[in-house]
Design a protein around this motif. Structure first.
Motif, PDB file in Angstrom:
ATOM      1  N   GLY A  42       0.822  -1.204   0.000  1.00 47.04           N
ATOM      2  CA  GLY A  42       0.000   0.000   0.000  1.00 47.04           C
ATOM      3  C   GLY A  42       0.857   1.256   0.000  1.00 47.04           C
ATOM      4  N   ASP A  43       0.293   2.354  -0.507  1.00 46.90           N
ATOM      5  CA  ASP A  43       0.974   3.648  -0.561  1.00 46.90           C
ATOM      6  C   ASP A  43       0.071   4.727   0.031  1.00 46.90           C
ATOM      7  OD1 ASP A  43       3.394   2.875  -1.975  1.00 46.90           O
ATOM      8  OD2 ASP A  43       2.091   2.541  -3.703  1.00 46.90           O
ATOM      9  N   ASP A  44       0.677   5.678   0.725  1.00 44.75           N
ATOM     10  CA  ASP A  44      -0.074   6.795   1.327  1.00 44.75           C
ATOM     11  C   ASP A  44      -1.273   6.299   2.129  1.00 44.75           C
ATOM     12  OD1 ASP A  44       1.624   8.745   0.212  1.00 44.75           O
ATOM     13  OD2 ASP A  44       0.511   8.699  -1.677  1.00 44.75           O
ATOM     14  N   VAL A  45      -1.046   5.244   2.896  1.00 36.50           N
ATOM     15  CA  VAL A  45      -2.136   4.598   3.631  1.00 36.50           C
ATOM     16  C   VAL A  45      -2.691   5.526   4.703  1.00 36.50           C
ATOM     17  CG1 VAL A  45      -2.780   2.604   5.035  1.00 36.50           C
ATOM     18  CG2 VAL A  45      -1.144   2.336   3.149  1.00 36.50           C
ATOM     19  N   ALA A  46      -1.822   6.249   5.419  1.00 33.24           N
ATOM     20  CA  ALA A  46      -2.272   7.150   6.478  1.00 33.24           C
ATOM     21  C   ALA A  46      -3.196   8.235   5.921  1.00 33.24           C
ATOM     22  CB  ALA A  46      -1.075   7.781   7.188  1.00 33.24           C
ATOM     23  N   LYS A  47      -2.841   8.800   4.790  1.00 35.11           N
ATOM     24  CA  LYS A  47      -3.677   9.839   4.179  1.00 35.11           C
ATOM     25  C   LYS A  47      -5.049   9.283   3.821  1.00 35.11           C
ATOM     26  CE  LYS A  47       0.011  12.707   2.212  1.00 35.11           C
ATOM     27  NZ  LYS A  47       0.620  13.244   0.958  1.00 35.11           N
ATOM     28  N   LYS A  48      -5.079   8.083   3.291  1.00 33.85           N
ATOM     29  CA  LYS A  48      -6.344   7.460   2.893  1.00 33.85           C
ATOM     30  C   LYS A  48      -7.220   7.197   4.116  1.00 33.85           C
ATOM     31  CE  LYS A  48      -4.213   5.258  -1.133  1.00 33.85           C
ATOM     32  NZ  LYS A  48      -3.718   3.988  -1.707  1.00 33.85           N
ATOM     33  N   ILE A  49      -6.599   6.709   5.201  1.00 29.48           N
ATOM     34  CA  ILE A  49      -7.356   6.419   6.427  1.00 29.48           C
ATOM     35  C   ILE A  49      -7.944   7.702   7.002  1.00 29.48           C
ATOM     36  CG2 ILE A  49      -7.133   5.670   8.832  1.00 29.48           C
ATOM     37  CD1 ILE A  49      -5.135   3.558   7.869  1.00 29.48           C
ATOM     38  N   LEU A  50      -7.120   8.752   7.092  1.00 31.20           N
ATOM     39  CA  LEU A  50      -7.604  10.016   7.643  1.00 31.20           C
ATOM     40  C   LEU A  50      -8.728  10.587   6.787  1.00 31.20           C
ATOM     41  CD1 LEU A  50      -7.523  12.294   9.680  1.00 31.20           C
ATOM     42  CD2 LEU A  50      -5.652  13.325   8.381  1.00 31.20           C
ATOM     43  N   SER A  51      -8.632  10.466   5.478  1.00 31.85           N
ATOM     44  CA  SER A  51      -9.665  10.974   4.591  1.00 31.85           C
ATOM     45  C   SER A  51     -11.011  10.311   4.876  1.00 31.85           C
ATOM     46  CB  SER A  51      -9.263  10.739   3.132  1.00 31.85           C
ATOM     47  OG  SER A  51     -10.285  11.162   2.253  1.00 31.85           O
ATOM     48  N   VAL A  52     -10.993   8.997   5.085  1.00 33.76           N
ATOM     49  CA  VAL A  52     -12.232   8.275   5.386  1.00 33.76           C
ATOM     50  C   VAL A  52     -12.793   8.721   6.736  1.00 33.76           C
ATOM     51  CG1 VAL A  52     -13.242   6.011   5.871  1.00 33.76           C
ATOM     52  CG2 VAL A  52     -11.592   6.265   4.005  1.00 33.76           C
ATOM     53  N   ILE A  53     -11.926   8.844   7.733  1.00 39.52           N
ATOM     54  CA  ILE A  53     -12.369   9.256   9.071  1.00 39.52           C
ATOM     55  C   ILE A  53     -13.010  10.642   9.024  1.00 39.52           C
ATOM     56  CG2 ILE A  53     -11.590   9.864  11.404  1.00 39.52           C
ATOM     57  CD1 ILE A  53      -9.424   7.701  11.099  1.00 39.52           C
ATOM     58  N   LYS A  54     -12.378  11.575   8.322  1.00 36.25           N
ATOM     59  CA  LYS A  54     -12.919  12.936   8.220  1.00 36.25           C
ATOM     60  C   LYS A  54     -14.275  12.936   7.513  1.00 36.25           C
ATOM     61  CE  LYS A  54     -10.247  16.310   7.020  1.00 36.25           C
ATOM     62  NZ  LYS A  54      -9.259  17.095   6.260  1.00 36.25           N
ATOM     63  N   ASP A  55     -14.398  12.122   6.480  1.00 39.26           N
ATOM     64  CA  ASP A  55     -15.676  12.043   5.770  1.00 39.26           C
ATOM     65  C   ASP A  55     -16.781  11.575   6.714  1.00 39.26           C
ATOM     66  OD1 ASP A  55     -14.606  12.917   3.401  1.00 39.26           O
ATOM     67  OD2 ASP A  55     -14.405  10.919   2.518  1.00 39.26           O
ATOM     68  N   GLU A  56     -16.469  10.580   7.542  1.00 33.38           N
ATOM     69  CA  GLU A  56     -17.463  10.060   8.480  1.00 33.38           C
ATOM     70  C   GLU A  56     -17.822  11.110   9.539  1.00 33.38           C
ATOM     71  OE1 GLU A  56     -19.169   7.146   8.662  1.00 33.38           O
ATOM     72  OE2 GLU A  56     -18.377   6.587   6.686  1.00 33.38           O
ATOM     73  N   LEU A  57     -16.813  11.806  10.041  1.00 37.36           N
ATOM     74  CA  LEU A  57     -17.064  12.830  11.057  1.00 37.36           C
ATOM     75  C   LEU A  57     -17.874  13.993  10.498  1.00 37.36           C
ATOM     76  CD1 LEU A  57     -13.584  12.952  12.858  1.00 37.36           C
ATOM     77  CD2 LEU A  57     -15.734  12.115  13.826  1.00 37.36           C
TER      78      LEU A  57
END
Length: 401
Positions: A369-384
């Motif tokens: 995987g690449d840029d996994v942290a950015k992808k995870i944070l993006s999903v979390i922000k969308d949910e919030l």
């Protein structure tokens, strides 16, 4: 961004709380913590607990502070005992302390990685406090440790899931979790490895004052569901290696605060005193130093998850001993061996005869995987940003086709 302690802009920002209890776990979380800390739309809260706060395990919370992160709370939970009772008491203390901390910090969501007992307590306290849980590395299987039951328990309490492989994603869904809340973004540790500042053996030798021309990296933890003390096998294994691989030295990473962990560490101290020019034991290597030791080692031996996750990414053979990682997906560079000294000798004789070298020619690795942290944070922000999170989960069942 994790630095506001008074009423102000941060009161209108979503508070993302990250919990860390071990040095290895922090290494995986570091890039995600950095992404959250640098994001102007959310506030980072950081809770440090477990081995980070123990002088026995090197006060590794200082490494977090050196990285420039503000620690919102330090929760001390470790007892002086590594027995089953001691671990249970530590878990109980953690449950009380996390409940108090969540009440004070009032996070909008909490991020937990993995399966250790302090993470189970952090999850239970968050669940009761109605704080949504983001669970990283769910869906894995490790049949030889009570981590398996802990991990699946956290999965059932979690709101969002970020597994490390597609098979792990499938398992989470088999546990009744809604596929719309299960996101495969890749293995978070790849972000760390992609930014690793590589050192050669000579640079490492200056750090530790130890000969590293040829060396094996040993990381052997207790298998928590076994009743027998694993220190006896460990001592027999090391005695065999020292006596039969005389061209090698040995770097040993000491064990965690699990049941029997201290028994293994006591054996390491005895062996290090007995073979002082050939064995070097460590409690408190930085994460960067540890990964460089793995990168430069001739081979890794033990039962650590880093042999499963990081070793193949760094193109290293891993002799995986016993059931501690049983069931976890593995790359072609992992050679499994039971906790039996005679079988271990057979495996090492094959290594001595270079029979495993073909495994390094075409490595098949499920962790990428690449840029996994950015992808995870993006999903979390969308949910919030969707608004109020509904914590009333339903057991998701696929309709029969």
């Amino acid at each position: 961004m994790g630095r506001y302690n008074t009423i102000g802009v941060a009161d209108f920002m979503k508070r993302i709380c990250v919990v860390t209890g071990t040095r290895a776990e922090y290494g995986l979380l570091k890039e995600l913590i950095s992404e959250i800390n640098g994001d102007k739309e959310v506030e980072l809260q950081l809770i440090v607990t477990g081995m980070h706060l123990s002088p026995e395990f090197g006060f590794t919370y200082k490494e977090i502070e050196r990285d420039g992160f503000f620690i919102n709370d330090k929760i001390e939970i470790l007892m002086s005992s590594d027995t089953d009772i001691g671990i249970s008491k530590s878990t109980a203390l953690a449950l009380i302390s996390f409940s108090e901390t969540y009440n004070r910090l009032k996070p909008d969501i909490v991020i937990l990685l993995g399966d250790r007992y302090e993470m189970l307590a952090a999850a239970l306290a968050a669940y009761i406090s109605k704080v949504p849980i983001v669970h990283l590395c769910g869906g894995d299987i490790t049949e030889g440790a009570y981590d398996d039951a802990f991990r699946h328990s956290i999965t059932k309490m979690a709101y969002l899931h970020f597994p490390t492989t597609m098979l792990a994603k499938k398992r989470i869904e088999q546990l009744g979790e809604n596929p719309e809340k299960v996101f495969y973004c890749g293995y978070l540790g790849n972000d760390e490895l992609n930014k690793l500042k590589c050192k050669d053996k000579k640079e490492l030798e200056k750090i530790v004052n130890f000969n590293l021309d040829n060396y094996m990296l040993i990381v052997y933890h207790a298998t928590t569901l076994e009743k027998e003390n694993p220190a006896l096998f460990f001592e027999n294994m090391m005695t065999y290696l020292v006596e039969n691989f005389k061209d090698y030295n040995f770097v040993i990473i000491k064990g965690n605060s699990d049941t029997y962990g201290r028994s293994i560490n006591q054996r390491i101290d005895i062996l290090e005193n007995r073979y002082s020019t050939r064995i070097k034991g460590f409690f408190s290597l930085s994460r960067e130093e540890y990964l460089n030791f793995l990168k430069n080692a001739n081979i890794m031996i033990g039962n650590s998850s880093s042999g499963i996750y990081e070793a193949p990414c760094l193109k290293k053979l891993n002799i995986n001993i016993g059931d501690r990682q049983k069931g976890r997906e593995r790359a072609s560079t992992t050679i499994d061996c039971p906790t039996d000294i005679n079988r271990f000798i057979e495996v090492m004789e094959k290594y001595k005869n270079n029979e495993y070298l073909p495994l390094l020619e075409n490595i098949k690795n499920p962790y990428f995987g690449d840029d996994v942290a950015k992808k995870i944070l993006s999903v979390i922000k969308d949910e919030l940003n969707k608004g109020k999170i509904d914590l009333k989960k339903k057991f998701y069942e696929k309709e029969n086709s």
